[in-house]
Structure formats: C-alpha cells, structure tokens
Design a protein around this motif. Structure first.
Motif, PDB file in Angstrom:
ATOM      1  N   THR A 222     -36.681  55.447  84.229  1.00 45.13           N
ATOM      2  CA  THR A 222     -35.581  55.345  83.744  1.00 45.13           C
ATOM      3  C   THR A 222     -34.551  54.672  84.547  1.00 45.13           C
ATOM      4  N   VAL A 223     -33.367  53.958  84.269  1.00 44.04           N
ATOM      5  CA  VAL A 223     -32.479  54.224  84.859  1.00 44.04           C
ATOM      6  C   VAL A 223     -31.313  53.745  84.510  1.00 44.04           C
ATOM      7  N   THR A 224     -29.762  54.654  84.434  1.00 43.71           N
ATOM      8  CA  THR A 224     -28.553  54.437  84.049  1.00 43.71           C
ATOM      9  C   THR A 224     -28.131  54.117  84.228  1.00 43.71           C
ATOM     10  N   PRO A 225     -27.164  53.458  83.228  1.00 41.83           N
ATOM     11  CA  PRO A 225     -26.779  53.034  82.547  1.00 41.83           C
ATOM     12  C   PRO A 225     -27.487  51.694  82.400  1.00 41.83           C
ATOM     13  N   ALA A 226     -28.117  52.009  80.857  1.00 35.83           N
ATOM     14  CA  ALA A 226     -29.367  50.172  81.294  1.00 35.83           C
ATOM     15  C   ALA A 226     -29.141  49.064  80.709  1.00 35.83           C
ATOM     16  N   THR A 227     -27.462  49.304  80.722  1.00 36.25           N
ATOM     17  CA  THR A 227     -26.812  47.705  81.207  1.00 36.25           C
ATOM     18  C   THR A 227     -25.544  48.403  81.477  1.00 36.25           C
TER      19      THR A 227
ATOM     20  N   ILE B 117     -28.261  53.710  99.014  1.00 32.03           N
ATOM     21  CA  ILE B 117     -29.544  54.450  99.110  1.00 32.03           C
ATOM     22  C   ILE B 117     -29.493  55.510  97.442  1.00 32.03           C
ATOM     23  N   ASN B 118     -27.668  55.817  96.841  1.00 32.64           N
ATOM     24  CA  ASN B 118     -27.489  56.036  95.886  1.00 32.64           C
ATOM     25  C   ASN B 118     -27.056  56.120  94.693  1.00 32.64           C
ATOM     26  N   GLY B 119     -27.991  54.817  95.063  1.00 36.60           N
ATOM     27  CA  GLY B 119     -27.441  53.933  92.938  1.00 36.60           C
ATOM     28  C   GLY B 119     -25.527  53.958  92.783  1.00 36.60           C
ATOM     29  N   LEU B 120     -24.968  53.882  94.161  1.00 34.92           N
ATOM     30  CA  LEU B 120     -23.930  53.272  93.521  1.00 34.92           C
ATOM     31  C   LEU B 120     -23.711  51.381  94.454  1.00 34.92           C
ATOM     32  N   TYR B 121     -23.482  50.574  92.801  1.00 39.80           N
ATOM     33  CA  TYR B 121     -23.436  49.007  93.164  1.00 39.80           C
ATOM     34  C   TYR B 121     -22.077  48.623  93.313  1.00 39.80           C
ATOM     35  N   THR B 122     -21.949  47.623  93.951  1.00 39.88           N
ATOM     36  CA  THR B 122     -20.022  47.353  94.584  1.00 39.88           C
ATOM     37  C   THR B 122     -20.792  45.645  94.354  1.00 39.88           C
ATOM     38  N   ALA B 123     -20.167  44.815  93.403  1.00 43.48           N
ATOM     39  CA  ALA B 123     -19.847  43.361  92.664  1.00 43.48           C
ATOM     40  C   ALA B 123     -19.826  42.655  94.049  1.00 43.48           C
ATOM     41  N   PRO B 124     -20.011  41.734  94.385  1.00 42.20           N
ATOM     42  CA  PRO B 124     -19.654  40.288  95.044  1.00 42.20           C
ATOM     43  C   PRO B 124     -18.170  40.240  94.613  1.00 42.20           C
ATOM     44  N   ARG B 125     -17.337  39.307  95.449  1.00 41.76           N
ATOM     45  CA  ARG B 125     -15.887  38.591  95.452  1.00 41.76           C
ATOM     46  C   ARG B 125     -16.514  37.067  94.292  1.00 41.76           C
ATOM     47  N   THR B 126     -17.337  36.610  94.461  1.00 41.69           N
ATOM     48  CA  THR B 126     -17.108  35.836  93.775  1.00 41.69           C
ATOM     49  C   THR B 126     -18.761  36.023  92.903  1.00 41.69           C
ATOM     50  N   VAL B 127     -18.388  35.380  90.944  1.00 41.90           N
ATOM     51  CA  VAL B 127     -20.024  35.488  90.002  1.00 41.90           C
ATOM     52  C   VAL B 127     -21.016  35.003  90.901  1.00 41.90           C
ATOM     53  N   PRO B 128     -21.771  35.564  90.718  1.00 37.13           N
ATOM     54  CA  PRO B 128     -23.196  35.138  91.296  1.00 37.13           C
ATOM     55  C   PRO B 128     -23.854  34.221  89.915  1.00 37.13           C
ATOM     56  N   ASN B 129     -24.703  32.769  90.813  1.00 35.26           N
ATOM     57  CA  ASN B 129     -26.059  32.582  89.238  1.00 35.26           C
ATOM     58  C   ASN B 129     -26.929  32.502  89.142  1.00 35.26           C
ATOM     59  N   PRO B 130     -27.291  33.698  88.372  1.00 31.29           N
ATOM     60  CA  PRO B 130     -27.069  34.279  87.286  1.00 31.29           C
ATOM     61  C   PRO B 130     -25.983  34.812  87.925  1.00 31.29           C
ATOM     62  N   SER B 131     -25.130  34.652  86.527  1.00 30.43           N
ATOM     63  CA  SER B 131     -24.151  36.522  86.361  1.00 30.43           C
ATOM     64  C   SER B 131     -24.272  38.223  86.591  1.00 30.43           C
ATOM     65  N   THR B 132     -25.450  37.606  85.491  1.00 29.10           N
ATOM     66  CA  THR B 132     -26.818  38.849  85.058  1.00 29.10           C
ATOM     67  C   THR B 132     -27.814  39.054  85.397  1.00 29.10           C
ATOM     68  N   ILE B 133     -27.608  40.046  86.362  1.00 26.15           N
ATOM     69  CA  ILE B 133     -28.652  40.349  87.297  1.00 26.15           C
ATOM     70  C   ILE B 133     -29.336  41.493  86.864  1.00 26.15           C
TER      71      ILE B 133
ATOM     72  N   TYR C 104     -41.099  51.838  88.750  1.00 26.15           N
ATOM     73  CA  TYR C 104     -39.932  50.650  88.933  1.00 26.15           C
ATOM     74  C   TYR C 104     -39.244  50.949  87.678  1.00 26.15           C
ATOM     75  N   GLY C 105     -38.254  51.191  87.582  1.00 23.80           N
ATOM     76  CA  GLY C 105     -37.088  50.757  85.776  1.00 23.80           C
ATOM     77  C   GLY C 105     -35.849  49.851  86.856  1.00 23.80           C
ATOM     78  N   THR C 106     -35.523  49.612  85.117  1.00 25.38           N
ATOM     79  CA  THR C 106     -34.246  48.260  85.883  1.00 25.38           C
ATOM     80  C   THR C 106     -33.428  48.674  85.080  1.00 25.38           C
ATOM     81  N   ALA C 107     -31.747  47.644  85.374  1.00 21.40           N
ATOM     82  CA  ALA C 107     -31.150  48.140  84.045  1.00 21.40           C
ATOM     83  C   ALA C 107     -30.387  46.705  84.670  1.00 21.40           C
TER      84      ALA C 107
END
Length: 184
Positions: free
Chosen positions: A29-34, A84-100, A122-125
């Motif tokens: 289970t991945v948190t937060p889910a969204t 590896i610790n689950g810390l996400y960093t967004a890119p400098r431009t919005v990807p397509n699709p913008s929801t990943i 696996y789990g997803t968010a």
C-alpha cells in the motif's frame, strides 16, 4: 468400502478448508494514494508491505499502472525522479500525461511467499504534476486579493462589463483575452 471412500472425501474436504483459512494475503500500500505537486516540488511517499517479513520496496514512476494496456512507460526522466526512500521530485516542465503513477514493488519475489498465498507485489499512487499557475477572472471593481468577487454575471446585449485576470504562481501575469475563440 463406501464408508472408507466417504471418510477419505471428508478428510480431503476438511484439509482443503483448513488450508484456505491459513492463507495470508501479501500486499503493498502506497501513501498518500493521491497527491499533486508543483514543478520542481517534492512529495514524500511511503509503502507498507503486509503478509511477509521483508518490507522493503523499489520505487518507480510510470505513465500508468503495471499491467495496463497500453503498456505504460516507466523510468522516463520527463516524469521526475523518486529516490530509494520514496521522495519524489517533480520535473521542471509538466509531463504528458500530467498525472503519473508512483509504483512501489516489494523486493520479495513471489517464490519466497507461502505457496498458495494470493500475492500483490506492488502498490500504486496517483500523482498529478501542476504548473502551479492559476488564473481567476473577476469584475474589475473587485481586488485580486479578496475572495468576495461574484463568480457569474448577466450582461445584456450591447452592454460592457470590465474584467480583471488574477494570475498567481507565475512571474509573468500577462494574459491574452478571447471570447468565443476571437482574440481581442
């Protein structure tokens, strides 16, 4: 002879019923889910692995859930990065699709689970990357800093109505006005 067959069948049914009640479901289970993140922003994700003793996961960013059709693209730098610790960093431009999709996969393979155990490895968010730019249109008689501006107006044919564009999250607050696709 019938009594022996009946006893064997009863024993098998009892054995099968007993086995199924001892199964443990393995899941991630991945948190937060969204979540929503602005460009170059960060979001911490955590994963909880249940049903097995090894609780470590690997992280991946994809354009959809594993097993989806069409097959999602995973690992593209355009989606951002996740450590590896689950810390996400967004890119400098919005990807397509913008929801990943953020995917946490258990490092324990199915062969190490109890035989017959239902396994979700696996789990997803769901993660939306936003530019952070917001535009609000209000009557010119109101201030962009206030929250009391009306959200609708009725304008008779031939009347004019002055509007102001309130732009936040951008260095350039200029807008291009259009009505029914006519710029002006």
């Amino acid at each position: 002879m019938r009594l022996v067959k009946f006893a064997v069948v009863a024993f098998l049914v009892a054995s099968i019923a007993g086995c199924s009640s001892n199964k443990t479901t393995v899941g991630v289970t991945v948190t937060p889910a969204t979540a929503t993140v602005v460009l170059s922003g960060t979001q911490q994700f955590t994963a909880a692995v249940t049903g097995i003793s090894t609780t470590t996961v690997t992280w991946e960013l994809c354009t959809g859930s594993p097993g989806a059709n069409p097959t999602p693209v995973c690992g593209s730098p355009a989606l951002g990065t996740i450590n590896i610790n689950g810390l996400y960093t967004a890119p400098r431009t919005v990807p397509n699709p913008s929801t990943i999709t953020v995917v946490a996969t258990s490092t324990t393979n199915n062969g190490n689970a109890t035989p017959g155990t239902p396994t979700t490895l696996y789990g997803t968010a769901s993660l939306t990357i936003s530019s952070g730019i917001k535009v609000r249109i209000i009557p010119s008689t109101y201030s962009c800093t206030g929250n009391n501006a009306p959200t609708t107006a009725t304008i008779a044919t031939g009347e004019t109505y002055a509007l102001t564009a309130c732009v936040t999250g951008a260095n350039n607050n200029a807008v291009t006005w259009a009505v029914n696709s006519e710029i002006g």
